[in-house]
Design a protein around this motif. Structure first.
Motif, PDB file in Angstrom:
ATOM      1  N   ILE A  70     -55.454 -51.534 -63.149  1.00 50.75           N
ATOM      2  CA  ILE A  70     -55.646 -50.080 -63.199  1.00 50.75           C
ATOM      3  C   ILE A  70     -54.279 -49.435 -63.341  1.00 50.75           C
ATOM      4  O   ILE A  70     -53.365 -49.717 -62.559  1.00 50.75           O
ATOM      5  CB  ILE A  70     -56.330 -49.528 -61.927  1.00 50.75           C
ATOM      6  N   VAL A  71     -54.140 -48.570 -64.350  1.00 53.99           N
ATOM      7  CA  VAL A  71     -52.919 -47.782 -64.546  1.00 53.99           C
ATOM      8  C   VAL A  71     -53.213 -46.373 -64.037  1.00 53.99           C
ATOM      9  O   VAL A  71     -54.127 -45.714 -64.525  1.00 53.99           O
ATOM     10  CB  VAL A  71     -52.513 -47.730 -66.042  1.00 53.99           C
ATOM     11  N   PHE A  72     -52.446 -45.919 -63.022  1.00 50.93           N
ATOM     12  CA  PHE A  72     -52.689 -44.602 -62.432  1.00 50.93           C
ATOM     13  C   PHE A  72     -51.744 -43.543 -62.988  1.00 50.93           C
ATOM     14  O   PHE A  72     -50.532 -43.757 -63.075  1.00 50.93           O
ATOM     15  CB  PHE A  72     -52.523 -44.654 -60.911  1.00 50.93           C
ATOM     16  N   THR A  73     -52.319 -42.394 -63.338  1.00 59.19           N
ATOM     17  CA  THR A  73     -51.529 -41.225 -63.732  1.00 59.19           C
ATOM     18  C   THR A  73     -51.892 -40.071 -62.789  1.00 59.19           C
ATOM     19  O   THR A  73     -52.909 -40.143 -62.094  1.00 59.19           O
ATOM     20  CB  THR A  73     -51.834 -40.803 -65.178  1.00 59.19           C
ATOM     21  N   ASN A  74     -51.089 -39.000 -62.803  1.00 55.74           N
ATOM     22  CA  ASN A  74     -51.345 -37.872 -61.896  1.00 55.74           C
ATOM     23  C   ASN A  74     -52.313 -36.842 -62.456  1.00 55.74           C
ATOM     24  O   ASN A  74     -52.912 -36.092 -61.690  1.00 55.74           O
ATOM     25  CB  ASN A  74     -50.023 -37.175 -61.535  1.00 55.74           C
ATOM     26  N   THR A  75     -52.449 -36.791 -63.786  1.00 51.56           N
ATOM     27  CA  THR A  75     -53.324 -35.772 -64.382  1.00 51.56           C
ATOM     28  C   THR A  75     -54.301 -36.396 -65.377  1.00 51.56           C
ATOM     29  O   THR A  75     -54.058 -37.478 -65.922  1.00 51.56           O
ATOM     30  CB  THR A  75     -52.505 -34.694 -65.124  1.00 51.56           C
ATOM     31  N   LYS A  76     -55.402 -35.664 -65.617  1.00 53.24           N
ATOM     32  CA  LYS A  76     -56.416 -36.112 -66.582  1.00 53.24           C
ATOM     33  C   LYS A  76     -55.825 -36.152 -67.990  1.00 53.24           C
ATOM     34  O   LYS A  76     -56.112 -37.068 -68.762  1.00 53.24           O
ATOM     35  CB  LYS A  76     -57.622 -35.161 -66.542  1.00 53.24           C
ATOM     36  N   LYS A  77     -54.964 -35.158 -68.289  1.00 52.48           N
ATOM     37  CA  LYS A  77     -54.327 -35.079 -69.613  1.00 52.48           C
ATOM     38  C   LYS A  77     -53.454 -36.308 -69.866  1.00 52.48           C
ATOM     39  O   LYS A  77     -53.518 -36.930 -70.941  1.00 52.48           O
ATOM     40  CB  LYS A  77     -53.503 -33.796 -69.702  1.00 52.48           C
ATOM     41  N   GLU A 134     -64.331 -53.913 -58.331  1.00 51.62           N
ATOM     42  CA  GLU A 134     -64.066 -55.295 -57.886  1.00 51.62           C
ATOM     43  C   GLU A 134     -63.149 -56.040 -58.845  1.00 51.62           C
ATOM     44  O   GLU A 134     -63.168 -55.809 -60.042  1.00 51.62           O
ATOM     45  CB  GLU A 134     -65.393 -56.057 -57.743  1.00 51.62           C
ATOM     46  N   GLY A 135     -62.351 -56.952 -58.273  1.00 49.33           N
ATOM     47  CA  GLY A 135     -61.551 -57.875 -59.072  1.00 49.33           C
ATOM     48  C   GLY A 135     -60.253 -57.323 -59.615  1.00 49.33           C
ATOM     49  O   GLY A 135     -59.673 -57.900 -60.531  1.00 49.33           O
ATOM     50  N   VAL A 136     -59.762 -56.195 -59.050  1.00 49.63           N
ATOM     51  CA  VAL A 136     -58.495 -55.625 -59.538  1.00 49.63           C
ATOM     52  C   VAL A 136     -57.338 -56.510 -59.083  1.00 49.63           C
ATOM     53  O   VAL A 136     -57.121 -56.700 -57.893  1.00 49.63           O
ATOM     54  CB  VAL A 136     -58.293 -54.174 -59.036  1.00 49.63           C
ATOM     55  N   SER A 137     -56.611 -57.074 -60.051  1.00 45.86           N
ATOM     56  CA  SER A 137     -55.488 -57.966 -59.720  1.00 45.86           C
ATOM     57  C   SER A 137     -54.152 -57.240 -59.769  1.00 45.86           C
ATOM     58  O   SER A 137     -53.194 -57.642 -59.110  1.00 45.86           O
ATOM     59  CB  SER A 137     -55.455 -59.147 -60.697  1.00 45.86           C
ATOM     60  N   HIS A 138     -54.082 -56.147 -60.568  1.00 45.05           N
ATOM     61  CA  HIS A 138     -52.825 -55.416 -60.735  1.00 45.05           C
ATOM     62  C   HIS A 138     -53.062 -53.905 -60.726  1.00 45.05           C
ATOM     63  O   HIS A 138     -54.063 -53.433 -61.270  1.00 45.05           O
ATOM     64  CB  HIS A 138     -52.149 -55.776 -62.063  1.00 45.05           C
ATOM     65  N   VAL A 139     -52.130 -53.194 -60.097  1.00 42.21           N
ATOM     66  CA  VAL A 139     -52.114 -51.733 -60.147  1.00 42.21           C
ATOM     67  C   VAL A 139     -50.757 -51.316 -60.696  1.00 42.21           C
ATOM     68  O   VAL A 139     -49.723 -51.826 -60.261  1.00 42.21           O
ATOM     69  CB  VAL A 139     -52.331 -51.117 -58.741  1.00 42.21           C
ATOM     70  N   ILE A 140     -50.759 -50.413 -61.693  1.00 43.39           N
ATOM     71  CA  ILE A 140     -49.490 -49.894 -62.234  1.00 43.39           C
ATOM     72  C   ILE A 140     -49.458 -48.384 -62.041  1.00 43.39           C
ATOM     73  O   ILE A 140     -50.378 -47.681 -62.466  1.00 43.39           O
ATOM     74  CB  ILE A 140     -49.332 -50.249 -63.731  1.00 43.39           C
ATOM     75  N   ASN A 141     -48.419 -47.897 -61.356  1.00 50.29           N
ATOM     76  CA  ASN A 141     -48.219 -46.460 -61.200  1.00 50.29           C
ATOM     77  C   ASN A 141     -47.380 -45.970 -62.375  1.00 50.29           C
ATOM     78  O   ASN A 141     -46.165 -46.218 -62.413  1.00 50.29           O
ATOM     79  CB  ASN A 141     -47.509 -46.154 -59.882  1.00 50.29           C
ATOM     80  N   TYR A 142     -48.038 -45.307 -63.320  1.00 47.58           N
ATOM     81  CA  TYR A 142     -47.306 -44.733 -64.449  1.00 47.58           C
ATOM     82  C   TYR A 142     -46.344 -43.664 -63.938  1.00 47.58           C
ATOM     83  O   TYR A 142     -45.262 -43.462 -64.476  1.00 47.58           O
ATOM     84  CB  TYR A 142     -48.309 -44.129 -65.444  1.00 47.58           C
ATOM     85  N   GLU A 143     -46.779 -42.988 -62.875  1.00 42.24           N
ATOM     86  CA  GLU A 143     -45.930 -42.015 -62.183  1.00 42.24           C
ATOM     87  C   GLU A 143     -46.341 -42.028 -60.711  1.00 42.24           C
ATOM     88  O   GLU A 143     -47.483 -42.331 -60.382  1.00 42.24           O
ATOM     89  CB  GLU A 143     -46.086 -40.616 -62.789  1.00 42.24           C
ATOM     90  N   LEU A 144     -45.392 -41.721 -59.827  1.00 46.24           N
ATOM     91  CA  LEU A 144     -45.694 -41.684 -58.398  1.00 46.24           C
ATOM     92  C   LEU A 144     -46.537 -40.456 -58.075  1.00 46.24           C
ATOM     93  O   LEU A 144     -46.303 -39.375 -58.630  1.00 46.24           O
ATOM     94  CB  LEU A 144     -44.400 -41.637 -57.581  1.00 46.24           C
ATOM     95  N   PRO A 145     -47.516 -40.573 -57.167  1.00 41.74           N
ATOM     96  CA  PRO A 145     -48.317 -39.397 -56.804  1.00 41.74           C
ATOM     97  C   PRO A 145     -47.476 -38.400 -56.014  1.00 41.74           C
ATOM     98  O   PRO A 145     -46.552 -38.795 -55.291  1.00 41.74           O
ATOM     99  CB  PRO A 145     -49.436 -39.989 -55.942  1.00 41.74           C
ATOM    100  N   THR A 146     -47.798 -37.108 -56.121  1.00 41.10           N
ATOM    101  CA  THR A 146     -47.055 -36.091 -55.360  1.00 41.10           C
ATOM    102  C   THR A 146     -47.324 -36.253 -53.863  1.00 41.10           C
ATOM    103  O   THR A 146     -46.425 -36.069 -53.050  1.00 41.10           O
ATOM    104  CB  THR A 146     -47.449 -34.674 -55.823  1.00 41.10           C
TER     105      THR A 146
END
Length: 438
Positions: A250-257, A313-325
């Motif tokens: 899962i790659v996490f971003t702070n905004t929907k855009k 289920e089954g998430v092996s990696h998380v990538i923070n594209y940007e840190l959350p506020t």
């Protein structure tokens, strides 16, 4: 046969059978402390991080208390998102499928994005457990299709999110229709000030269970930092995903855009990417969650909607594209991986402006490994603050030299040279000592 430690709660056989089937033999800390309170009929507030098993902390004792002979609503469970409500509903179904034919428990899920009229027609028979989003439960109550006045239990899951998303008034209207001796169970990562008036209105001296984890994140989780160094962050995400070749990332971003931009970029680069964010309409979100559960994607780009409550289920990696506020969301995000005893990797791509946030995370107990991306994949690099440490040591050397070479009242010729020579000598000695230590 393995002894099940849930036996001490004296649950009905179907609950213990289900737990054995799932491989759950020992309660987590939140379950250990919460289950007896719920069984006694007391109201409670439970605070714990994601992945601690809080859903079963209320689901199991509620199922124990349901009377299958009474065909009326006996418990209402509210959740802020459709995905979380569906997830709770399916967990209840998994437990109740072991009920004997004469003691079946009827559970129904009511969420937005479904045909309300068809739902109303099916409510000629009232369910014993109601799970759903606050707005849809309130609508069915106003339509006088769902009779929640018979329920003595109300669960408010992810209460701070319900508040943030503006659903607390809906929950208030639902609670107002319930009996005075209502047992309210509130679960939340935080208890904001704005939530307290609502809690005070319905809860008199509730029990509080606060699980403050010894480790803010899972022990079997590796935290890594990747400096952007003015490179394209989207390209770095792409290269990191290829280097990791994750089971599911899962790659996490702070905004929907930004989620859309990153997903589009990765798709253009040939990666099949799923998306989870608030701009998807109900049909798209339902289809996307099913595709994710069916493992149609190796990569998902998401906003923090997916970091709270939604169990992928089954998430092996998380990538923070940007840190959350809000840095608490860092814990929620990385909590999507390294679950149920599995290992996981959480990579954060950072910029120089993130320095304060990274220092705060380190104070919270997060230990980072420093890496960079080369042609052959990831390589370990020096810590980002190593240069600052070196400068500090040089300053200390200068102070030591000044104490050794005292400044005379009248400055004699060659004083500055002597001072510099003494400082150089101390620095040279310090470097030799550092080399020997290495």
């Amino acid at each position: 046969m393995k002894v099940n430690k849930f036996d001490r709660f004296k649950f009905q056989p179907f609950i213990i059978d289900s737990l054995n089937k799932f491989g759950f033999y020992s309660p987590t800390e939140i379950q250990e402390r919460m289950i007896p309170i719920v069984l006694k009929g007391e109201s409670a507030i439970g605070q714990s991080q994601t992945g601690t098993g809080k859903t079963f902390a209320y689901v199991l004792p509620i199922l124990e208390k349901i009377d299958p002979k009474r065909q009326e609503v006996q418990a209402v469970i509210t959740a802020p998102t459709r995905e979380l409500a569906s997830q709770i509903y399916h967990q209840i179904l998994k437990v109740t499928e072991n009920c004997s034919p004469d003691s079946q428990i009827m559970t129904r899920c009511y969420i937005g994005g479904t045909d309300k009229q068809r739902t109303i027609e099916k409510l000629k028979v009232q369910p014993q457990i109601v799970v759903g989003t606050p707005g849809r439960i309130k609508d069915l109550m106003v339509e006088q299709a769902l009779f929640i006045h018979t329920s003595k239990i109300l669960v408010v899951d992810e209460a701070d999110m319900i508040l943030d998303m503006g659903f607390i008034e809906d929950v208030d209207q639902v609670a107002a229709k319930m009996p005075e001796n209502l047992q309210m169970l509130v679960f939340s990562a935080t208890i904001p000030e704005k939530l307290k008036p609502f809690l005070k209105k319905y809860m008199e001296n509730p029990k509080t269970v606060h699980i403050d984890p010894k480790n803010k994140a899972a022990e079997n989780l590796e935290h890594a930092l990747l400096p952007s160094r003015h490179r394209s962050k989207k390209q770095l995400v792409h290269d990191a995903l290829l280097a990791y070749n994750p089971y599911l990332a899962i790659v996490f971003t702070n905004t929907k855009k930004m989620a859309e931009e990153v997903a589009y970029y990765l798709n253009e680069k040939g990666l099949k990417v799923g998306r989870v964010h608030g701009n998807l309409n109900p049909r798209e979100r339902k289809k996307m969650m099913k595709q994710i559960q069916d493992l149609e994607f190796q990569y998902i780009v998401a906003t923090d909607l997916a970091s709270r409550g939604i169990d992928i289920e089954g998430v092996s990696h998380v990538i923070n594209y940007e840190l959350p506020t809000d840095l608490d969301f860092y814990i929620h995000r990385v909590g999507r991986t390294a679950r149920a005893g599995n290992t996981g990797i959480a990579l954060t791509i950072y910029e120089s402006s993130d320095e304060d946030a990274l220092n705060k995370l380190e104070k919270m107990g997060i230990q980072f490994k420093h890496v960079d991306l080369k042609k052959d994949g990831f390589v370990e690099i020096d810590e980002r603050n190593k240069r600052k440490t070196r400068v500090r040591k040089e300053d200390e050397a200068a102070k030591t030299a000044k104490t050794l070479v005292k400044k005379p009242q009248k400055v004699k010729p060659g004083y500055k040279k002597k001072m510099q020579w003494e400082m150089d000598k101390i620095k040279k000695r310090q470097r030799k000592l550092n080399q020997k230590k290495k």
